[in-house]
Design an enzyme around this catalytic site. Structure first.
Site, PDB file in Angstrom:
ATOM      1  N   LYS A  35     -85.691   9.799  73.910  1.00 48.64           N
ATOM      2  CA  LYS A  35     -87.014   9.637  74.646  1.00 48.64           C
ATOM      3  C   LYS A  35     -87.736  11.069  74.944  1.00 48.64           C
ATOM      4  O   LYS A  35     -88.867  11.009  75.158  1.00 48.64           O
ATOM      5  CB  LYS A  35     -86.826   8.601  75.749  1.00 48.64           C
ATOM      6  CG  LYS A  35     -85.908   9.172  76.966  1.00 48.64           C
ATOM      7  CD  LYS A  35     -86.748   9.854  77.899  1.00 48.64           C
ATOM      8  CE  LYS A  35     -85.905  10.613  78.770  1.00 48.64           C
ATOM      9  NZ  LYS A  35     -86.520  11.462  79.935  1.00 48.64           N
ATOM     10  N   THR A  77     -91.086   8.022  80.672  1.00 50.20           N
ATOM     11  CA  THR A  77     -91.269   9.424  80.435  1.00 50.20           C
ATOM     12  C   THR A  77     -92.591   9.795  79.594  1.00 50.20           C
ATOM     13  O   THR A  77     -93.265  10.745  79.860  1.00 50.20           O
ATOM     14  CB  THR A  77     -89.903   9.896  79.740  1.00 50.20           C
ATOM     15  OG1 THR A  77     -88.812   9.408  80.410  1.00 50.20           O
ATOM     16  CG2 THR A  77     -90.025  11.414  79.468  1.00 50.20           C
TER      17      THR A  77
END
Ligand SMILES: NC(=O)C1=CN([C@@H]2O[C@H](COP(=O)(O)OP(=O)(O)OC[C@H]3O[C@@H](n4cnc5c(N)ncnc54)[C@H](O)[C@@H]3O)[C@@H](O)[C@H]2O)C=CC1
Ligand SMILES: O=C(CO)COP(=O)(O)O
Length: 333
Positions: free
Chosen positions: A191, A248
């Site tokens: 990620k 994120t």
């Protein structure tokens, strides 16, 4: 669980030490610099990494690894991925071989292409069921401000995961257990790379459709790699997959997203690195190791490939969209 040593007093190490202390655990936080340990001990703050956050009075801090490890039943590892092996090698002789190791780092090692729990197993010679991984949508600053969030504790030994869960459950931090360590670690590492691409898209002026496309296709390529490495595909629909990815990729607090945004606005990698003031954006290095891991397993990861080319091969982010959109058309799955 008895006393806990936390190694690494950056944003997440300090925040997780606070979570553990707030949950009632006895915690000693090791800081690389004596001045940071001193500040935590005397003024209950870590101004370099968590300005304005008051740390619990019960939290102890030291720059001496022996002091941190005295009587510890668990050791939390909160140093950047690429320095974990070096640090663990230095601490190896000091760590009791029966302790639970808890990894917070989100990355894949360059060269060896090892996940962080594999580095721990290799360097310390402990069985894999002694290593737990914490992951999820856990932007340190929000947790330090006691904003509610959930996380996963992944360990192949379920009972150990439950002990770690009990040691870090607070009114603002809700950890779940899973046994899929591979999925949790890959979700956390990948990620960061996808967040770099989302930052680049934002920096280039693209909006939410592009963001959602990168998040969704980023999740698809992460899950593809995970399945090839033996992960449970459902992990990627959970906190360590989708949860962390959304947080994120969307948040201005993310160092990876912010780094990508600077590249998208036309800054060089060096300029973006200088602006990060020593704070780690793990995806800048992990894009290369994850890409190599994907190649080793014959998995296609086009977004990771493009991020690697921008960060390391001088590819212009303005070419990114044409590169990805212009690929051969194919079914979604
Ligand atoms: N900050 C966050 O919100 C979160 C971070 N993480 C992960 O946690 C890990 C640590 O990140 P942060 O604490 O945020 O990083 P940071 O950049 O805030 O701090 C890193 C810490 O490691 C120390 N350090 C740096 N290089 C070192 C070396 N060579 N040897 C020993 N210590 C060294 C620094 O002095 C600092 O205390 C990373 O893998 C990150 O991806 C995971 C979840 C949330
Ligand atoms: O891992 C994180 C949130 O879960 C932190 O992301 P950044 O390292 O991009 O700040």
């Amino acid at each position: 669980m008895g006393p806990i040593a936390v190694f690494g007093a950056g944003s997440w190490g300090t925040t997780f030490a606070k979570v553990l202390a707030d949950a009632g655990s006895e915690v000693t936080l090791w800081a690389r610099r004596a001045s940071v340990a001193e500040s935590i001990t005397t003024s209950r703050t870590n101004p370099d990494y968590l300005p304005g956050v008051e740390l619990p009075a019960t939290l102890k801090s030291t720059s001496d690894p022996r002091v941190a490890l005295a009587g510890a039943s668990a050791v939390v590892l909160a140093v950047p991925s690429q320095s974990l092996r070096h640090n663990l090698t230095a601490w190896r002789g000091l760590i009791d071989p029966s302790v639970t190791l808890i990894s917070l780092a989100k990355g894949v090692e360059l060269g060896t292409l090892a996940r962080m729990s594999q580095v721990v197993v290799e360097v310390l010679g402990v069985p894999e069921n002694q290593v737990a991984v914490v992951s999820g949508p856990n932007l340190a600053k929000e947790i330090a401000a006691e904003q509610p969030t959930a996380a996963v504790i992944a360990c192949t030994d379920h009972d150990r995961a439950v002990r770690v869960q009990q040691a870090c459950t607070t009114g603002y931090f809700r950890p779940y257990t899973i046994t899929d360590v591979v999925g949790a670690e890959l979700g956390g590492a990948c990620k960061n790379v996808i967040a770099l691409s989302c930052g680049m898209a934002g920096g280039l002026g693209f909006g939410d459709n592009t963001l959602a496309t990168l998040i969704t296709r980023g999740l698809a390529e992460t899950a593809r790699l995970g399945v090839a490495l033996g992960a449970d595909p459902m992990t990627f629909a959970g906190l360590a997959g989708l949860g962390d990815l959304v947080a994120t990729c969307s948040s201005p607090l993310s160092r990876n997203r912010t780094f990508g945004e600077r590249l998208g606005r036309g800054e060089t990698v060096r300029q973006a690195q200088d602006a990060a003031h020593g704070q780690v954006a793990e995806g800048v290095k992990s894009c290369s190791s994850i890409r190599d891991l994907a190649m080793r397993h014959g998995v296609e990861m086009p977004i990771t490939e493009v991020v690697h080319r921008v960060c390391h091969d001088g590819f212009d982010p303005r070419e990114m969209a044409a590169d990805l959109i212009g690929r051969k058309t194919k079914p979604e799955r």
